[in-house]
Design a protein around this motif. Structure first.
Motif, short mmCIF file in Angstrom:
data_model
loop_
_atom_site.label_atom_id
_atom_site.label_comp_id
_atom_site.label_asym_id
_atom_site.label_seq_id
_atom_site.Cartn_x
_atom_site.Cartn_y
_atom_site.Cartn_z
N VAL A 187 1.19 -1.06 -0.10
CA VAL A 187 -0.02 -0.17 -0.13
C VAL A 187 1.49 1.46 0.17
CG1 VAL A 187 -1.79 -1.41 1.13
CG2 VAL A 187 -0.22 0.41 2.19
N PRO A 188 0.23 2.15 -0.32
CA PRO A 188 1.31 3.41 -0.50
C PRO A 188 0.82 4.56 0.74
CG PRO A 188 -0.90 4.04 -1.53
CD PRO A 188 -0.49 2.83 -1.52
N ALA A 189 2.06 5.28 0.80
CA ALA A 189 2.49 5.78 2.25
C ALA A 189 1.00 6.84 2.66
CB ALA A 189 3.54 6.12 3.09
N PRO A 190 0.01 6.79 3.27
CA PRO A 190 0.47 6.29 4.66
C PRO A 190 -0.28 5.60 5.50
CG PRO A 190 -0.45 8.49 4.88
CD PRO A 190 -0.84 8.30 3.41
N ALA A 191 -0.79 4.53 4.49
CA ALA A 191 -1.34 3.64 4.80
C ALA A 191 -0.29 2.34 5.22
CB ALA A 191 -2.23 2.87 3.84
N GLN A 192 -0.99 1.70 6.22
CA GLN A 192 -0.51 0.46 6.82
C GLN A 192 -0.47 -0.75 6.34
OE1 GLN A 192 -2.26 1.17 10.98
NE2 GLN A 192 0.37 1.96 11.98
N PRO A 193 0.53 -1.06 5.92
CA PRO A 193 0.28 -2.55 5.16
C PRO A 193 -0.67 -3.87 5.67
CG PRO A 193 2.29 -2.03 5.29
CD PRO A 193 2.46 -1.09 6.05
N THR A 194 -1.19 -3.77 5.84
CA THR A 194 -2.33 -5.57 6.49
C THR A 194 -2.57 -6.86 5.54
OG1 THR A 194 -2.66 -3.64 7.20
CG2 THR A 194 -4.10 -5.71 7.79
N VAL A 195 -2.56 -7.62 6.13
CA VAL A 195 -2.39 -9.08 5.69
C VAL A 195 -3.07 -9.69 6.57
CG1 VAL A 195 -0.80 -8.74 3.62
CG2 VAL A 195 -0.65 -10.07 5.99
N GLU A 196 -3.72 -10.73 5.86
CA GLU A 196 -4.48 -11.89 6.93
C GLU A 196 -4.39 -12.97 6.91
OE1 GLU A 196 -8.71 -10.16 7.19
OE2 GLU A 196 -8.17 -8.91 8.31
N ILE A 197 -3.79 -14.11 6.89
CA ILE A 197 -4.45 -15.71 7.38
C ILE A 197 -5.09 -16.56 7.69
CG2 ILE A 197 -1.58 -15.68 6.21
CD1 ILE A 197 -1.14 -16.63 8.86
N TYR A 198 -5.61 -17.54 7.31
CA TYR A 198 -6.48 -17.87 7.62
C TYR A 198 -7.01 -19.42 7.95
CZ TYR A 198 -9.72 -13.82 5.78
OH TYR A 198 -9.33 -12.89 5.59
N ASN A 199 -7.48 -19.95 9.26
CA ASN A 199 -6.48 -21.52 9.49
C ASN A 199 -8.28 -22.39 8.90
OD1 ASN A 199 -6.93 -24.52 10.88
ND2 ASN A 199 -6.84 -23.42 12.55
N VAL A 200 -7.64 -22.91 8.16
CA VAL A 200 -9.27 -23.43 7.28
C VAL A 200 -8.93 -24.90 7.17
CG1 VAL A 200 -10.28 -21.26 6.05
CG2 VAL A 200 -8.74 -23.01 5.08
N PRO A 201 -9.79 -26.19 6.92
CA PRO A 201 -8.98 -27.79 7.05
C PRO A 201 -8.43 -27.51 5.49
CG PRO A 201 -11.16 -27.20 7.15
CD PRO A 201 -10.78 -25.69 7.09
N GLU A 225 -1.30 -24.88 16.75
CA GLU A 225 -1.82 -23.69 17.65
C GLU A 225 -3.11 -22.95 17.81
OE1 GLU A 225 0.64 -23.86 19.54
OE2 GLU A 225 2.10 -25.43 18.36
N LEU A 226 -3.81 -23.18 16.68
CA LEU A 226 -5.39 -22.06 16.92
C LEU A 226 -6.62 -23.39 16.44
CD1 LEU A 226 -4.29 -18.89 16.04
CD2 LEU A 226 -4.80 -19.14 17.83
N PRO A 227 -7.61 -22.78 16.95
CA PRO A 227 -8.70 -23.65 16.36
C PRO A 227 -9.26 -23.12 15.32
CG PRO A 227 -9.54 -21.90 18.00
CD PRO A 227 -8.24 -22.22 18.02
N THR A 228 -10.34 -24.14 14.31
CA THR A 228 -10.29 -24.24 12.85
C THR A 228 -11.48 -22.81 12.62
OG1 THR A 228 -10.01 -26.21 12.26
CG2 THR A 228 -10.95 -24.83 10.79
N GLY A 229 -10.80 -22.20 11.90
CA GLY A 229 -11.82 -20.70 11.79
C GLY A 229 -11.32 -19.18 12.16
N SER A 230 -9.77 -19.58 12.70
CA SER A 230 -9.23 -18.45 13.44
C SER A 230 -8.33 -17.79 11.93
CB SER A 230 -8.24 -19.58 14.30
OG SER A 230 -8.69 -19.81 15.46
N VAL A 231 -8.60 -16.03 12.72
CA VAL A 231 -7.67 -15.49 11.94
C VAL A 231 -6.69 -14.86 12.85
CG1 VAL A 231 -7.89 -13.50 10.53
CG2 VAL A 231 -9.62 -14.93 10.56
N LEU A 232 -5.22 -14.54 11.66
CA LEU A 232 -4.16 -13.81 12.41
C LEU A 232 -4.33 -12.32 11.04
CD1 LEU A 232 -3.10 -16.71 13.24
CD2 LEU A 232 -1.29 -15.94 13.11
N ARG A 233 -4.19 -11.65 11.56
CA ARG A 233 -3.56 -9.96 10.94
C ARG A 233 -2.87 -9.82 11.18
NH1 ARG A 233 -8.27 -6.25 11.46
NH2 ARG A 233 -9.45 -7.89 10.31
N PHE A 234 -1.90 -9.88 10.41
CA PHE A 234 -0.68 -8.92 10.68
C PHE A 234 -0.77 -7.43 9.95
CE2 PHE A 234 0.09 -13.70 10.36
CZ PHE A 234 1.47 -13.01 10.86
#
Length: 238
Positions: free
Chosen positions: A188-202, A212-221
């Motif tokens: 993303v262009p500044a000043p926006a903060q780069p943000t990505v998400e990954i999903y715990n799917v089967p 480490e996490l139950p199914t359906g969990s999301v990690l946001r960076f």
């Protein structure tokens, strides 16, 4: 200077009251009017003499010695000290201090109760491996410049990298080294903060972090300056 004639009581009181207001009131201005100043002194003398003849102290006035400029004291001296001004200033300062204290307390409460990331990853001196360089090629749509890759602390077996794109945008990448996957990449262009998400799917059950996490969990960076914030949202399987 007046003629020395004592006007009718009503006229005397009205004129004297008006001149006293100009001399001792909140908006006193008689210092700049020598004619009015002299007239006030004259009326005070006449008022004092009239009261003395009647056997009374002059109403609402100080003794003539305290008011007569000819006796060494400046008539407008009451302007030098107005307790009401000091009181108002003290009240204003106290009010401002209370308002500031309340504002700080509210700000502190908001900071204390604001949501916080589950982890904050610091930048490291790590160099990109051949695997990282190869997987970065999969982010070709973001035009990631591999020469700008910068490592952050790992989390749950995941590698986190920042970079710049060919367009000058800030980028964030998440890599799963065991399964050799580029899980997420975004720029993303500044000043926006780069943000990505990954999903715990089967279908991702082989990836280390999903254990480490139950199914359906999301990690946001979220890239935040020289750190990466990690927000974990645990799934609630039905």
């Amino acid at each position: 200077m007046g003629s020395g004639r004592i006007p009718a009581d009503g006229a005397l009181e009205a004129e004297l009251t008006a001149l006293r207001a100009r001399a001792y009131g909140v908006d006193a201005d008689i210092d700049a009017d020598p004619v009015a100043l002299a007239r006030l002194a004259e009326l005070e003398e006449l008022h004092a003499a009239s009261a003395a003849r009647a056997g009374q102290a002059p109403d609402g006035a100080e003794s003539s010695s305290a008011r007569d400029p000819a006796r060494g004291e400046r008539l407008g001296s009451p302007r030098r000290s107005r307790p009401w001004r000091g009181s108002r200033k003290a009240a204003f300062v106290a009010g401002a201090a209370i308002a500031t204290g309340v504002a700080l307390a509210v700000a502190g409460w908001m900071v204390w109760t604001a949501p916080r990331p589950d982890a904050v990853l610091q930048a490291t001196e790590g160099r990109p491996s051949e695997q990282v360089l190869r997987l970065t090629d999969y982010a070709r749509r973001q035009m990631v410049d591999k020469s700008t890759l910068r490592a952050f602390e790992p989390i749950l077996g995941l590698e986190v990298w920042s970079a710049r794109s060919g367009l000058g945008n800030d980028c964030l990448l998440v890599i799963e080294p065991v399964t050799d996957d580029l899980l997420a990449a975004g720029c993303v262009p500044a000043p926006a903060q780069p943000t990505v998400e990954i999903y715990n799917v089967p279908v991702a059950w082989m990836q280390t972090w999903t254990q480490e996490l139950p199914t359906g969990s999301v990690l946001r960076f979220v890239r935040n300056g020289d750190t990466v914030e990690v927000w974990i949202y645990e799934g609630r399987p039905s």
